[in-house]
Design a protein around this motif. Structure first.
Motif, short mmCIF file in Angstrom:
data_model
loop_
_atom_site.label_atom_id
_atom_site.label_comp_id
_atom_site.label_asym_id
_atom_site.label_seq_id
_atom_site.Cartn_x
_atom_site.Cartn_y
_atom_site.Cartn_z
N THR A 1 50.39 5.48 6.28
CA THR A 1 50.10 5.31 4.86
C THR A 1 50.13 3.83 4.48
O THR A 1 49.32 3.37 3.67
CB THR A 1 51.09 6.10 3.99
N GLU A 2 51.05 3.09 5.08
CA GLU A 2 51.14 1.66 4.78
C GLU A 2 49.95 0.90 5.34
O GLU A 2 49.39 0.01 4.70
CB GLU A 2 52.45 1.10 5.33
N THR B 1 56.24 8.48 3.27
CA THR B 1 55.66 7.18 3.61
C THR B 1 55.85 6.93 5.10
O THR B 1 56.96 7.07 5.62
CB THR B 1 56.35 6.06 2.80
N THR B 2 54.77 6.56 5.77
CA THR B 2 54.81 6.30 7.20
C THR B 2 54.06 5.01 7.50
O THR B 2 53.45 4.41 6.61
CB THR B 2 54.17 7.44 8.01
N GLU C 1 48.38 7.38 -0.07
CA GLU C 1 49.64 7.93 -0.56
C GLU C 1 50.28 8.90 0.42
O GLU C 1 51.49 8.88 0.62
CB GLU C 1 49.39 8.63 -1.90
N HIS C 2 49.47 9.77 1.03
CA HIS C 2 49.99 10.82 1.90
C HIS C 2 49.43 10.68 3.31
O HIS C 2 48.25 10.32 3.48
CB HIS C 2 49.63 12.20 1.36
N MET D 1 57.39 11.97 -1.72
CA MET D 1 56.34 11.24 -1.01
C MET D 1 56.79 10.93 0.40
O MET D 1 57.93 10.50 0.62
CB MET D 1 56.02 9.94 -1.76
#
Length: 327
Positions: A7-8, A3-4, A13-14, A1
């Motif tokens: 995404t947060e 995470t950037t 998710e992507h 996965m």
């Protein structure tokens, strides 16, 4: 996965977003992208009325319980759509992510912010992105010269525009224009973006509502098979190369003005291309990236393999710099 910050911020998710596309961003496509972990976009003005938009949003929710966004493109028009009514419909439907484009999002920010709606604004320059940041958007999409539709008038490609944006912005942003696979996502992350937005790639998927002949033309097309129209009018648009766009280019090059091409570029003709598959019925948008599109997979498969391939590429490249002991 992967995470950037994107995404947060969006709760996805992507870091892969399906761009809002006129006549293309419908429930089935948007839901398929979101269900796979990306962010799908329903295009508000594809729906003839605000009530139709609400129905389309509900259709998407029946297909996925993951976040689905709505694109609201605001452009000057002699007879503009009821933008305020579309905005209210988006809020009343409980949508929490909106992609704005075409004009300064500031007039819409107070209402969206008051109702907990996070705004992603499409920009073709760093200066416009900074303005959007200053009015409180959650993220921006940085669209390079390679993109379909309106790439702005600066003609700066993504390889320069994306790191230039990374140097100046403090909010998350996606890179858009020229992205079709994991190589693009890996490159965008390396250049400082927090994800990618893809339009043409998702237009050429099984859930896309465009006619099969359009998808076949994209697969057969190369990076040289687009036209830039309206250059002389300072309203450049990148569209598919066909008999109609060739004629538009020729008329304007001879000194014609918009009145001379108005009927050629009427939106109802472009809609006919997508719905009936007559590739020369009107102008239709596609990016340079069609030269990298070679199949018509499910939209979810595009999301999954883009992320998986990007992860593998980044691991392989990082391994090149590992010390002998670490290897």
């Amino acid at each position: 996965m992967v995470t950037t910050r994107l995404t947060e911020a969006l709760g996805i998710e992507h870091p892969v977003i399906q761009g809002g596309m006129m006549w293309v961003g419908r429930a089935e496509l948007a839901a398929a992208v979101s269900e796979a972990g990306g962010l799908g976009m329903i295009t508000a003005l594809t729906q003839p009325t605000p009530d139709d938009l609400v129905a389309e949003i509900e259709k998407a929710r029946a297909l996925t319980d993951k976040p689905v966004g709505v694109n609201l493109t605001i452009l000057p028009a002699i007879d503009p759509p009821p933008y305020d009514e579309y905005r209210r419909a988006i809020i009343d439907a409980g949508v929490t992510i909106v992609e704005t484009a075409g004009a300064n999002p500031e007039p819409h920010m107070d209402m969206f912010t008051a109702h907990g709606v996070r705004v992603i604004h499409k920009c073709t320059s760093v200066r416009h992105a900074l303005k959007a940041q200053s009015v409180g958007v959650t993220a921006v999409s940085i669209d390079g010269f390679e993109c379909a539709g309106h790439p702005g008038e600066d003609d700066v490609p993504g390889l320069v525009l994306v790191p230039a944006a990374a140097d100046r912005l403090t909010i998350p942003f996606t890179a858009c224009g020229g992205f079709a696979d994991g190589r693009g996502l890996a490159a965008a992350l390396a250049l400082g973006a927090d994800g990618i937005t893809m339009g043409s790639r998702f237009m050429c998927t099984q859930e896309s509502p465009v006619a099969p002949t359009v998808k076949e033309r994209i697969v057969a097309g190369t990076e040289r098979d687009t036209n830039l129209i309206f250059r002389q009018l300072r309203n450049t648009a990148r569209v598919a190369k066909n008999a109609v766009s060739d004629e538009v280019v020729e008329v304007l090059a001879r000194g014609g003005d918009f009145a001379d091409v108005r009927e050629l570029v009427a939106g109802r003709h472009g809609r006919k291309v997508f719905e009936d598959g007559d590739l020369d019925a009107g102008i239709w948008t596609v990016g340079l990236v069609q030269g990298l599109i070679h199949d018509v997979p499910a939209a979810g498969e595009v999301v999954r393999r883009t992320v998986a391939d990007a992860e593998q590429i980044l691991r392989d490249r990082l391994a090149m710099f590992a010390s002998p002991a670490a290897v």
